[in-house]
Design a protein around this motif. Sequence first.
Motif, mmCIF file in Angstrom:
data_model
loop_
_atom_site.group_PDB
_atom_site.id
_atom_site.type_symbol
_atom_site.label_atom_id
_atom_site.label_comp_id
_atom_site.label_asym_id
_atom_site.label_seq_id
_atom_site.Cartn_x
_atom_site.Cartn_y
_atom_site.Cartn_z
ATOM 1 N N ARG A 194 0.825 -1.195 0.000
ATOM 2 C CA ARG A 194 0.000 0.000 0.000
ATOM 3 C C ARG A 194 0.864 1.252 0.000
ATOM 4 N NH1 ARG A 194 -4.506 1.004 -1.673
ATOM 5 N NH2 ARG A 194 -5.028 2.487 -0.029
ATOM 6 N N GLY A 195 0.541 2.201 -0.879
ATOM 7 C CA GLY A 195 1.277 3.449 -0.947
ATOM 8 C C GLY A 195 0.968 4.355 0.223
ATOM 9 N N GLY A 196 1.862 5.296 0.467
ATOM 10 C CA GLY A 196 1.689 6.253 1.547
ATOM 11 C C GLY A 196 1.052 7.539 1.067
ATOM 12 N N THR A 197 0.970 8.514 1.963
ATOM 13 C CA THR A 197 0.324 9.792 1.658
ATOM 14 C C THR A 197 1.300 10.867 1.212
ATOM 15 O OG1 THR A 197 0.554 10.632 3.930
ATOM 16 C CG2 THR A 197 -1.407 9.286 3.425
ATOM 17 N N GLY A 198 2.602 10.618 1.395
ATOM 18 C CA GLY A 198 3.594 11.630 1.055
ATOM 19 C C GLY A 198 4.996 11.097 1.173
ATOM 20 N N PHE A 199 5.966 11.993 1.242
ATOM 21 C CA PHE A 199 7.372 11.604 1.291
ATOM 22 C C PHE A 199 7.725 10.865 2.577
ATOM 23 C CE2 PHE A 199 7.362 15.165 -1.703
ATOM 24 C CZ PHE A 199 8.145 14.665 -2.726
ATOM 25 N N ASN A 200 7.028 11.154 3.663
ATOM 26 C CA ASN A 200 7.437 10.637 4.962
ATOM 27 C C ASN A 200 6.909 9.248 5.274
ATOM 28 O OD1 ASN A 200 8.730 13.223 5.807
ATOM 29 N ND2 ASN A 200 6.634 13.958 5.564
ATOM 30 N N ASP A 201 5.816 8.839 4.645
ATOM 31 C CA ASP A 201 5.298 7.492 4.863
ATOM 32 C C ASP A 201 5.218 6.720 3.546
ATOM 33 O OD1 ASP A 201 3.211 8.912 3.750
ATOM 34 O OD2 ASP A 201 1.659 7.962 4.973
ATOM 35 N N ALA A 202 6.018 7.137 2.556
ATOM 36 C CA ALA A 202 6.039 6.446 1.265
ATOM 37 C C ALA A 202 6.406 4.981 1.463
ATOM 38 C CB ALA A 202 7.027 7.124 0.322
ATOM 39 N N ARG A 203 5.703 4.087 0.765
ATOM 40 C CA ARG A 203 5.978 2.659 0.900
ATOM 41 C C ARG A 203 7.263 2.299 0.175
ATOM 42 N NH1 ARG A 203 4.720 -0.021 4.629
ATOM 43 N NH2 ARG A 203 2.576 0.716 4.451
ATOM 44 N N SER A 204 8.134 1.569 0.850
ATOM 45 C CA SER A 204 9.426 1.170 0.283
ATOM 46 C C SER A 204 9.241 0.006 -0.686
ATOM 47 C CB SER A 204 10.395 0.759 1.398
ATOM 48 O OG SER A 204 10.583 1.819 2.310
ATOM 49 N N LEU A 205 9.864 0.118 -1.853
ATOM 50 C CA LEU A 205 9.804 -0.915 -2.874
ATOM 51 C C LEU A 205 11.208 -1.249 -3.352
ATOM 52 C CD1 LEU A 205 6.908 0.500 -5.118
ATOM 53 C CD2 LEU A 205 6.694 -1.149 -3.247
ATOM 54 N N ARG A 206 11.371 -2.436 -3.891
ATOM 55 C CA ARG A 206 12.588 -2.834 -4.585
ATOM 56 C C ARG A 206 12.190 -3.247 -6.001
ATOM 57 N NH1 ARG A 206 11.847 -8.167 -4.936
ATOM 58 N NH2 ARG A 206 10.868 -9.292 -3.212
ATOM 59 N N GLN A 207 13.133 -3.731 -6.766
ATOM 60 C CA GLN A 207 12.802 -4.211 -8.104
ATOM 61 C C GLN A 207 11.761 -5.321 -8.009
ATOM 62 O OE1 GLN A 207 15.807 -4.812 -11.287
ATOM 63 N NE2 GLN A 207 15.305 -6.988 -11.144
ATOM 64 N N GLY A 208 10.768 -5.261 -8.910
ATOM 65 C CA GLY A 208 9.737 -6.287 -8.905
ATOM 66 C C GLY A 208 8.422 -5.750 -9.420
ATOM 67 N N VAL A 209 7.357 -6.525 -9.209
ATOM 68 C CA VAL A 209 6.003 -6.170 -9.628
ATOM 69 C C VAL A 209 5.154 -6.013 -8.374
ATOM 70 C CG1 VAL A 209 4.053 -6.779 -11.101
ATOM 71 C CG2 VAL A 209 6.355 -7.584 -11.689
ATOM 72 N N TRP A 210 4.498 -4.871 -8.263
ATOM 73 C CA TRP A 210 3.746 -4.532 -7.064
ATOM 74 C C TRP A 210 2.338 -4.076 -7.446
ATOM 75 C CZ3 TRP A 210 6.781 -6.196 -3.323
ATOM 76 C CH2 TRP A 210 8.172 -6.161 -3.534
ATOM 77 N N LYS A 211 1.376 -4.385 -6.590
ATOM 78 C CA LYS A 211 0.012 -3.963 -6.869
ATOM 79 C C LYS A 211 -0.550 -3.181 -5.695
ATOM 80 C CE LYS A 211 -2.304 -8.197 -5.223
ATOM 81 N NZ LYS A 211 -3.242 -9.287 -5.587
ATOM 82 N N ASP A 212 -1.528 -2.339 -6.015
ATOM 83 C CA ASP A 212 -2.170 -1.491 -5.035
ATOM 84 C C ASP A 212 -3.557 -1.153 -5.554
ATOM 85 O OD1 ASP A 212 -2.625 0.110 -2.830
ATOM 86 O OD2 ASP A 212 -0.798 1.291 -3.050
ATOM 87 N N ARG A 213 -4.313 -0.376 -4.801
ATOM 88 C CA ARG A 213 -5.601 0.127 -5.224
ATOM 89 C C ARG A 213 -5.584 1.637 -5.091
ATOM 90 N NH1 ARG A 213 -8.451 -3.523 -7.844
ATOM 91 N NH2 ARG A 213 -10.410 -2.483 -7.266
ATOM 92 N N ILE A 214 -6.201 2.324 -6.048
ATOM 93 C CA ILE A 214 -6.222 3.784 -6.032
ATOM 94 C C ILE A 214 -7.611 4.252 -6.449
ATOM 95 C CG2 ILE A 214 -5.342 3.982 -8.406
ATOM 96 C CD1 ILE A 214 -3.771 6.476 -7.433
ATOM 97 N N ARG A 215 -8.113 5.268 -5.775
ATOM 98 C CA ARG A 215 -9.447 5.770 -6.082
ATOM 99 C C ARG A 215 -9.347 7.143 -6.747
ATOM 100 N NH1 ARG A 215 -8.868 6.526 -0.523
ATOM 101 N NH2 ARG A 215 -9.026 8.708 0.143
#
Length: 479
Positions: A242-263
């Motif tokens: 899940r993604g965060g709301t800004g720079f301070n709680d941004a979700r950490s990712l590495r190389q790969g395929v990631w999924k999320d939901r966005i409204r």
Amino acid sequence: MSRRVGRSLVGRGRGRAVSALGAAMCAVVVPVVVVALPGVAAAQDSASYVFAQGAMTVQGAVTSTDAAELKSGETYRSSIEAGVKGTGLGSGSGAKGAAGTRYYRVALDGSSDTYVSAVAVPKAGADVKVAFNDSISVTLQDRQGNRCDSEVAAFRSAEYPRPIAATAERVVREGGGRCQDAGTYDVVVARKTAPDSTRERWALELRVSSEPALKSPPATTGPGAWSSAAPRPPAGIPSERRGGTGFNDARSLRQGVWKDRIRPGQTLFYRVPLDWGQQLFTEAELGSSAGDAQRKGFVPSALNVTLFNPARTPVTSKDASYGGGPSVAALDSLPPVAYENRYLSRADEAGVRFAGWYYLRVSLTPEMKGTFGNKESGLTLRLTVHGDAASAPTYVRDPGVFQVTDADRAAAERGFAQGGGSSLPSGGSRSGGQAEPGASGRTNRMTVVGIAGIGTGSVLVLGLGVWTYVARRRAPAGW
């Protein structure tokens, strides 16, 4: 806060016992409600921008004379009002700032490169209107009013409220001319607002980052040729983060395929550690199940993806339209991270000049709501980190956020919203906690549930004890 008055039970015998039980249960329930309320409010506001932990609040001044000092390595909270009839830029040092202009100051040494960023956070909501040229700008200037650097971040074709960021820099180089000396410099943050835009104050997050000098004189020209050919995107079953709301709680990712939901109208933040010599290739896909699949239509610039470097400078951006089928926004190829990139003429290529956390901001236009319904849409991110990590330049001291540490790599591997090491989001501290994967925007809700669960359990246990006590008092002797 309203005051609730309950009915009392009047009577004798069993009535008194029930009253005692009710009073005992209320004695437990009331503290639970009081404790839970802040968590409930936080859960309801989970889509709001999360500011840096421990960020100090500073008031921007209307003149440079009264400007408060911003210190390197620190993060601050402030705010800015709307400009007048689309204006907002002030004139020189000491001049009275126009509405929509605020002054701060920084003390710079004569050797470090310095970056002053401002993240503008408009209030979100369908009733908030922003225009094409509504913007935030950051200008760094010397005490004589000579401009060192300036950057403007505007909403452009994506005319809906979301966090936008701009960064002004002071780069020390041989024969650099102005702004090379140590001393006090003015930071001018200006907001430009169209006449028919919403005029509520914008929250600001300000940060000053200093990149130390190198022990040996650096090259003063950009690197040679580099491959812009994008490798094949990673495949496989995507993992959810899940993604965060800004720079301070941004979700950490590495190389790969990631999924999320966005409204519709939502903005999500992610971050990827990028070391020296590495290239980042990014694809963001809005799936065919976006919104209501039964609806038909076309939404231009439905999805926006923007990349920011560790100084929070916008690097590159890409939009993708949506017509019901899968739609992909792929960022342009950029050179491998290199110190010498700062001397390249193209701003996007010059932006990948240091190692550290690179941030992805993904936004979905609220226009999707009218065409495909107000439903969450599937979002897939395909990230490729190309190349092995190269040796870092030899700095005269620790480079702070401009590096990738073992803790950063571990955070990306495990999906922490807050990594340790060089870039923990705080008001200057390099230590603190970590959020587990999937916790962004949910921690407060789970806290409330936990507290409520404890409270409910306490009520049940206490109730059982009271009923047992009452029953024994009313039972015959020897029971």
